[in-house]
Design a protein around this motif. Sequence first.
Motif, PDB file in Angstrom:
ATOM      1  N   THR A 173      -4.168  -4.029   5.046  1.00  0.00           N
ATOM      2  CA  THR A 173      -3.286  -4.693   6.084  1.00  0.00           C
ATOM      3  C   THR A 173      -3.498  -4.401   7.605  1.00  0.00           C
ATOM      4  OG1 THR A 173      -1.733  -2.803   6.036  1.00  0.00           O
ATOM      5  CG2 THR A 173      -1.462  -4.216   4.479  1.00  0.00           C
TER       6      THR A 173
ATOM      7  N   GLU B  85      -2.258  -3.661  11.121  1.00  0.00           N
ATOM      8  CA  GLU B  85      -1.015  -3.145  11.527  1.00  0.00           C
ATOM      9  C   GLU B  85      -1.271  -3.201  13.340  1.00  0.00           C
ATOM     10  OE1 GLU B  85       1.085  -1.769   9.778  1.00  0.00           O
ATOM     11  OE2 GLU B  85      -0.073  -2.167   7.832  1.00  0.00           O
TER      12      GLU B  85
ATOM     13  N   THR C 121      -4.524   0.372   3.008  1.00  0.00           N
ATOM     14  CA  THR C 121      -3.361  -0.640   2.418  1.00  0.00           C
ATOM     15  C   THR C 121      -3.888  -2.186   2.579  1.00  0.00           C
ATOM     16  OG1 THR C 121      -2.359  -0.885   4.536  1.00  0.00           O
ATOM     17  CG2 THR C 121      -1.343   0.777   2.921  1.00  0.00           C
TER      18      THR C 121
END
Length: 157
Positions: free
Chosen positions: A142, A144, A140
Motif C-alpha cells: 500500500t 502510505e 502491505t
Amino acid sequence: MELRGDKVVLRPVNVGDGPTLHRIVREPEVAAWWPPPDDFEDMWAVVLDGEVIGAIRFEEETDPDFRHAGIDVFLTARHHGRGLGTDAVRTLARWLIAERGHHRLTIDPAADNTVAIRSYTKVGFKPVGTMRAYWHDHRTDTWEDGLLMDLLADELT
C-alpha cells in the motif's frame, strides 16, 4: 571523521558494519518504516559505547537557490525510547548547519510514526504538511502518507 553527540558517536559505515545493520533493518519495529537498503555505503553508523546500534544518512540539494539537506535514521529496537535517535539527528543536524553551511534541513517520517515525529520535534523540526501516498509499504503493498518536517538553522535545539 567522527561526530560526537551527547550519547552517541556518528562515523562512516565500514564493511564490517553490514551484517549488524542488515540485522537491525529486519527487526519488525524497524522494518515497519525502513525497507532494507541495497547497501549502507552512504550512511554513518550510530555507535553507543563502541556498539553499532543503527545508521543515519543525509542527502544534499546543492542547487544554490534551493540548497538544503535531508536526514534519515534508524536504530535497533532495543535502544528505542532512550533519546539516542534524537541525539543522532541533533548531532548530524549541527554538523550539516555548522560545517556544510545548510540553513534548512528536512526529515520525512511516515505520518503515523508518532515516536519518530516526537523525536524530531525535540531537535526542533516542525511539521510542514502531509505528503499523501508518499511511500510504498512493501509489507502491505500500500501507499502510505508521510509527514514533511523542516528545521531552520536558528531553530536547532
